[in-house]
Design a protein around this motif. Structure first.
Motif, PDB file in Angstrom:
ATOM      1  N   ALA A 347      -5.246   0.470   5.263  1.00 36.42           N
ATOM      2  CA  ALA A 347      -6.438   1.269   4.958  1.00 36.42           C
ATOM      3  C   ALA A 347      -7.637   0.384   4.670  1.00 36.42           C
ATOM      4  O   ALA A 347      -8.782   0.736   4.989  1.00 36.42           O
ATOM      5  CB  ALA A 347      -6.159   2.187   3.765  1.00 36.42           C
ATOM      6  N   SER A 348      -7.385  -0.791   4.073  1.00 38.05           N
ATOM      7  CA  SER A 348      -8.490  -1.706   3.763  1.00 38.05           C
ATOM      8  C   SER A 348      -9.144  -2.244   5.029  1.00 38.05           C
ATOM      9  O   SER A 348     -10.280  -2.728   4.987  1.00 38.05           O
ATOM     10  CB  SER A 348      -7.983  -2.876   2.902  1.00 38.05           C
ATOM     11  N   LYS A 349      -8.427  -2.188   6.159  1.00 36.58           N
ATOM     12  CA  LYS A 349      -9.000  -2.628   7.433  1.00 36.58           C
ATOM     13  C   LYS A 349      -9.803  -1.510   8.105  1.00 36.58           C
ATOM     14  O   LYS A 349     -10.603  -1.763   9.009  1.00 36.58           O
ATOM     15  CB  LYS A 349      -7.886  -3.078   8.396  1.00 36.58           C
ATOM     16  N   GLU A 358      -8.526  10.711  -1.981  1.00 38.01           N
ATOM     17  CA  GLU A 358      -8.318  10.651  -0.530  1.00 38.01           C
ATOM     18  C   GLU A 358      -7.302   9.575  -0.168  1.00 38.01           C
ATOM     19  O   GLU A 358      -6.487   9.741   0.745  1.00 38.01           O
ATOM     20  CB  GLU A 358      -9.646  10.371   0.176  1.00 38.01           C
ATOM     21  N   LEU A 359      -7.344   8.446  -0.891  1.00 32.83           N
ATOM     22  CA  LEU A 359      -6.400   7.370  -0.634  1.00 32.83           C
ATOM     23  C   LEU A 359      -4.978   7.826  -0.939  1.00 32.83           C
ATOM     24  O   LEU A 359      -4.040   7.516  -0.182  1.00 32.83           O
ATOM     25  CB  LEU A 359      -6.753   6.145  -1.483  1.00 32.83           C
ATOM     26  N   LEU A 362      -3.797   9.863   1.902  1.00 35.88           N
ATOM     27  CA  LEU A 362      -3.523   9.009   3.066  1.00 35.88           C
ATOM     28  C   LEU A 362      -2.192   8.278   2.912  1.00 35.88           C
ATOM     29  O   LEU A 362      -1.430   8.141   3.885  1.00 35.88           O
ATOM     30  CB  LEU A 362      -4.655   7.990   3.232  1.00 35.88           C
ATOM     31  N   LEU A 363      -1.888   7.847   1.696  1.00 30.05           N
ATOM     32  CA  LEU A 363      -0.666   7.084   1.451  1.00 30.05           C
ATOM     33  C   LEU A 363       0.540   7.966   1.175  1.00 30.05           C
ATOM     34  O   LEU A 363       1.663   7.469   1.057  1.00 30.05           O
ATOM     35  CB  LEU A 363      -0.870   6.125   0.268  1.00 30.05           C
ATOM     36  N   GLY A 364       0.322   9.278   1.047  1.00 27.95           N
ATOM     37  CA  GLY A 364       1.425  10.187   0.752  1.00 27.95           C
ATOM     38  C   GLY A 364       1.904  10.098  -0.676  1.00 27.95           C
ATOM     39  O   GLY A 364       3.084  10.322  -0.966  1.00 27.95           O
ATOM     40  N   LEU A 365       0.980   9.768  -1.593  1.00 25.89           N
ATOM     41  CA  LEU A 365       1.326   9.662  -3.006  1.00 25.89           C
ATOM     42  C   LEU A 365       1.019  10.959  -3.728  1.00 25.89           C
ATOM     43  O   LEU A 365       0.287  11.807  -3.235  1.00 25.89           O
ATOM     44  CB  LEU A 365       0.567   8.495  -3.647  1.00 25.89           C
ATOM     45  N   GLY A 366       1.556  11.072  -4.933  1.00 27.20           N
ATOM     46  CA  GLY A 366       1.434  12.321  -5.653  1.00 27.20           C
ATOM     47  C   GLY A 366       0.139  12.501  -6.410  1.00 27.20           C
ATOM     48  O   GLY A 366      -0.212  13.624  -6.780  1.00 27.20           O
ATOM     49  N   SER A 367      -0.605  11.418  -6.671  1.00 27.73           N
ATOM     50  CA  SER A 367      -1.813  11.546  -7.478  1.00 27.73           C
ATOM     51  C   SER A 367      -2.757  10.389  -7.217  1.00 27.73           C
ATOM     52  O   SER A 367      -2.357   9.342  -6.701  1.00 27.73           O
ATOM     53  CB  SER A 367      -1.452  11.586  -8.971  1.00 27.73           C
TER      54      SER A 367
END
Length: 445
Positions: A347-349, A358-359, A362-367
């Motif tokens: 994502a940093s690229k 939003e991140l 994108l990463l499929g994290l919960g929070s």
């Protein structure tokens, strides 16, 4: 005359030592009964002072060879060798070499029966440092490697964290193997045995993998994937591909950052992975995504877990807590963490900046907090070049997207950091003055 009386008679003879040895050998040759053999060695050791070490040592060595050569059941041989080991213990300092022979033969019996734990335990009793005899570096290496092979022979890497009921849990065996590897690392360079060197490297790779030292495991597996025939020792073509697959898997599991990037560059140059007919199509696809910092979709990761040539150990796939896949760094599985960190680096690229909400999506994290936690850890370990704006909940990637922060924005952030540092130092000075002026107040607090 009984066997005991015969041995006593030989021990009391006033004859040259070679004649005593010959007489005792003639008494040993016809023996095959376990009871008679146990009586023989016990009596010989009881008369060792009168026989002298120059006779008793070779007699005990001949006795051990006799046990190995006679026609009897494996159970009887095991009983006889175990008995010999027991009766040698009180005078072990005088019979270290004979004790080592017994242990080696007893370990061979255990290995033939698949009792690797017992074989490793018996071999660990061999004294490799002694003032009583000269021990070559090759012998030290050979015994150490044999112990390693038995410790790791049937270790269940899928149950390393849930095997408390085993005779020797896998986690304990891995720790013992790691300690032995550290002790043998200098000696292996002096060894002239290419087979021992090969097995030592295999043990290193497995231990590094189990201990989650993935970059070291990756390098070792990759080295083994090139191991051809060397002095009769080598790995066949299929096993070399399995080692190459293991190297790719360890690269996937390794912490994202510059060190992993260098390892990926070496793997990406390997023609065997590029060859689509070479039997590693999933490894090729995964390596491409890792090397070019592409996002890893969950379905691609699942396909790799199921279809890779060398399966990732289940211990690396299981969460240690209830928040599987929810972004808790301490609870997520090794693979969850690795994929999340890689996707964060990817994502940093792609982005100049992005909000943590939003991140997280994108990463499929919960929070958003989970995304911030991953980013903060990577920044702290210098594996990600970025700055975090906690007030607005935004992360700014340096060198990402279309070029990251411009010079003016970076200067503003530096100035802001300097002001915060100044305030913290002033607060510390005030606390120091209070402590000096009102020590009782500080003690009370």
């Amino acid at each position: 005359m009984s066997l005991q009386d015969s041995i006593t008679s030989v021990a009391s003879l006033s004859v040259p030592q070679p004649d005593k040895f010959t007489a005792l050998q003639s008494l040993l040759a016809p023996l095959s009964s376990p009871t008679d053999l146990q009586t023989y060695v016990t009596t010989v050791l009881a008369h060792a002072p009168s026989l002298g070490l120059v006779v008793s040592r070779p007699v005990i060595a001949s006795y051990i060879s006799h046990i190995v050569d006679i026609q009897c059941s494996q159970a009887d041989k095991e009983e006889l060798l175990s008995h010999a080991l027991t009766v040698l213990q009180p005078t072990l300092v005088s019979y270290e070499e004979q004790d080592s022979l017994v242990r080696e033969h007893l370990a061979s019996l255990y290995e033939a029966q698949g009792r690797s734990i017992e074989a490793a335990t018996i071999l660990r009793g061999i004294k490799l440092e002694s003032g009583q005899r000269v021990i070559s570096d090759d012998y030290r290496v050979d015994i150490s490697v044999r112990i390693l092979r038995n410790l790791l022979e049937d270790v269940d890497t899928d149950a390393i964290e849930s095997d408390e009921g085993d005779a020797m849990p896998a986690a304990e065996r891995i720790l013992l193997a790691e300690d032995l590897i550290n002790k043998t690392a200098a000696l292996i360079l002096k060894s002239s045995n290419p087979t021992a060197k090969l097995h030592f490297k295999l043990a290193q790779a497995r231990v590094f993998d189990a201990r989650k030292r993935f970059l070291e495991a990756c390098a070792k597996y990759y080295e083994l994937s090139h191991q051809g025939s060397e002095g009769g020792a080598g790995i066949d073509a299929d096993d070399r591909l399995i080692c190459l697959s293991a190297a790719v898997s360890c690269a996937l599991l390794a912490p994202a950052g510059p060190a992993r990037g260098r390892m990926l560059a070496s793997l990406a140059k390997d023609e065997r992975i590029k060859d689509m007919d070479g039997g590693l199509p999933l490894e090729h696809a995964m390596l491409d995504k890792l090397f070019f910092d592409n996002l890893l979709p969950a379905e691609d990761v699942k396909a790799y877990i199921v279809g890779s040539r060398r399966k990732i150990p289940r211990a690396h796939l299981i969460s240690r807590g209830a928040l599987l896949g929810k972004g808790d760094y301490e609870q997520d599985s090794v693979l969850d963490r690795a994929v999340t960190e890689h996707n964060l680096l990817a994502a940093s690229k792609l982005y100049v900046n992005i909000s943590f909400s939003e991140l997280a999506e994108l990463l499929g994290l919960g929070s958003a907090d989970a995304a911030e936690g991953y980013a903060a850890k990577m920044i702290q370990e210098r594996r990600l070049r970025a700055v975090i704006d906690r007030v607005d909940g935004i992360i700014y990637f340096q060198g990402g997207g279309r070029g990251g922060l411009d010079e003016a924005e970076r200067e503003k952030l530096k100035a802001w950091d300097a002001e915060i540092l100044g305030v913290c130092l002033q607060v510390e000075d005030v606390v120091g003055l209070i402590q000096k002026q009102y020590p009782e107040f500080v003690v009370g607090v």
